[in-house]
Design a protein around this motif. Structure first.
Motif, PDB file in Angstrom:
ATOM      1  N   VAL A 146       0.870  -1.180   0.000  1.00 38.11           N
ATOM      2  CA  VAL A 146       0.000   0.000   0.000  1.00 38.11           C
ATOM      3  C   VAL A 146       0.903   1.224   0.000  1.00 38.11           C
ATOM      4  N   PHE A 147       0.549   2.234  -0.791  1.00 35.38           N
ATOM      5  CA  PHE A 147       1.348   3.460  -0.840  1.00 35.38           C
ATOM      6  C   PHE A 147       0.439   4.674  -0.707  1.00 35.38           C
ATOM      7  N   ASN A 148       1.007   5.763  -0.186  1.00 37.18           N
ATOM      8  CA  ASN A 148       0.202   6.958   0.038  1.00 37.18           C
ATOM      9  C   ASN A 148       1.050   8.223   0.051  1.00 37.18           C
ATOM     10  N   ILE A 149       0.540   9.246  -0.657  1.00 36.16           N
ATOM     11  CA  ILE A 149       1.112  10.591  -0.636  1.00 36.16           C
ATOM     12  C   ILE A 149      -0.073  11.554  -0.594  1.00 36.16           C
ATOM     13  N   GLY A 150      -0.242  12.284   0.494  1.00 35.04           N
ATOM     14  CA  GLY A 150      -1.383  13.198   0.615  1.00 35.04           C
ATOM     15  C   GLY A 150      -2.436  12.698   1.571  1.00 35.04           C
ATOM     16  N   ASP A 151      -3.699  13.064   1.327  1.00 31.70           N
ATOM     17  CA  ASP A 151      -4.759  12.720   2.273  1.00 31.70           C
ATOM     18  C   ASP A 151      -5.867  11.860   1.692  1.00 31.70           C
ATOM     19  N   SER A 152      -5.651  11.291   0.496  1.00 35.03           N
ATOM     20  CA  SER A 152      -6.574  10.247   0.046  1.00 35.03           C
ATOM     21  C   SER A 152      -6.266   8.993   0.871  1.00 35.03           C
ATOM     22  N   ARG A 153      -7.225   8.079   0.958  1.00 39.95           N
ATOM     23  CA  ARG A 153      -7.090   7.009   1.952  1.00 39.95           C
ATOM     24  C   ARG A 153      -7.291   5.618   1.385  1.00 39.95           C
ATOM     25  N   LEU A 154      -6.740   4.636   2.094  1.00 33.08           N
ATOM     26  CA  LEU A 154      -7.007   3.228   1.845  1.00 33.08           C
ATOM     27  C   LEU A 154      -7.418   2.577   3.156  1.00 33.08           C
ATOM     28  N   PHE A 158       3.251   0.675   3.106  1.00 35.10           N
ATOM     29  CA  PHE A 158       2.766  -0.279   4.103  1.00 35.10           C
ATOM     30  C   PHE A 158       2.759  -1.665   3.465  1.00 35.10           C
ATOM     31  N   ASP A 159       3.305  -2.638   4.166  1.00 37.98           N
ATOM     32  CA  ASP A 159       3.415  -4.000   3.659  1.00 37.98           C
ATOM     33  C   ASP A 159       2.222  -4.823   4.146  1.00 37.98           C
ATOM     34  N   LEU A 160       1.345  -5.222   3.214  1.00 36.68           N
ATOM     35  CA  LEU A 160       0.181  -6.038   3.568  1.00 36.68           C
ATOM     36  C   LEU A 160       0.371  -7.504   3.180  1.00 36.68           C
ATOM     37  N   THR A 161       1.585  -7.883   2.850  1.00 37.09           N
ATOM     38  CA  THR A 161       1.854  -9.260   2.450  1.00 37.09           C
ATOM     39  C   THR A 161       1.432 -10.225   3.561  1.00 37.09           C
TER      40      THR A 161
END
Length: 253
Positions: free
Chosen positions: A132-140, A186-189
């Motif tokens: 999982v990757f993230n830059i900013g304020d969109s979400r997972l 984030f590693d979800l493996t």
């Protein structure tokens, strides 16, 4: 890991155009007042990894819809160029996002829109690795038997201060007139199981729907498409002032 997925984007109640874009395993949806996949798709990640991403062009910045499209186009190009992408280490993902940032900044200068910028959130689901990757304020978010959990951390003043102030003031983004970009991984493996769901969304949804409300919808009846439509409709009923995008992934085998 067998998955089904669907995605939808909508301009919301008050915006004249939509600055959100999303990428779903080869399909890029952008620049539409209202857009969605033409049907629920399926893929076996044992055969081929699946990449999903969402980009929210920064409101108040010029050409946000161009920034979100260009960021996802560059991501899609790099997915094809880097094979096998699921073996890319964390440092490689960081370099990939720095490259996308540089490309968006360069393009913004070419078209005379130096402050255009976008968020970027997404996931790669593969046989060996799930990121999982993230830059900013969109979400997972990740829904499992214990409930719905937010995986990403917002890059905002509000998150840093632990208050409601500065919710829309980002501390990291793609482009936006600055080269100060930080990406979270984030590693979800091994943490995804049959029956789980992954929800990607822009802040036009997360600002008006509580996590409990979203969980209730995701645990309800209906197909992925119906649940995406309900989430979008609920955001509009809550009078969201922003564009909103929903990508929903169901792990079924």
């Amino acid at each position: 890991m067998k998955i089904r997925y669907y995605g939808i984007t909508d301009k919301g109640n008050f915006r004249s155009h939509n600055e959100d874009s999303f990428y779903a395993n080869g399909d890029l949806i952008c620049g539409l007042v209202h857009g969605e996949l033409d049907g629920i798709r399926s893929i076996d990640t044992e055969v081929s990894p699946a990449l999903f991403a969402l980009a929210d062009g920064l409101g108040g910045h010029e050409a946000g819809e161009i920034a979100s499209r260009v960021a996802l186009e560059k991501l899609a190009w790099m997915e094809r160029a880097i094979q096998p992408i699921e073996e890319l280490p964390a440092s490689g993902w960081k370099n990939l996002f720095r490259k996308i940032n540089q490309e968006v900044i360069s393009y913004s200068q070419t078209i005379g829109k130096p402050r255009m910028g976008t968020t970027l959130v997404g996931c790669l689901l593969g046989r060996k690795k799930s990121w999982v990757f993230n830059i900013g304020d969109s979400r997972l978010y990740h829904l499992n038997k214990q409930g719905l959990h937010k995986i990403t951390v917002d890059h905002s003043i509000s998150e840093e201060l632990g208050t409601s102030y500065g919710r829309n003031l980002l501390t990291s983004c793609i482009g936006g007139g600055t080269k100060d970009m930080e990406a979270d991984l984030f590693d979800l493996t091994g943490k995804l199981h049959e029956g789980d769901r992954i929800l990607l969304c822009s802040d036009g949804l997360s600002e008006v729907l509580t996590i409990d409300h979203m969980e209730q919808i995701l645990k309800g009846h209906g197909s992925l498409k119906e649940q995406c439509l309900i989430l979008s409709e609920e955001a509009n009923l809550k009078l969201t002032r922003d564009n909103h995008t929903v990508v929903l992934i169901h792990i079924y085998g």
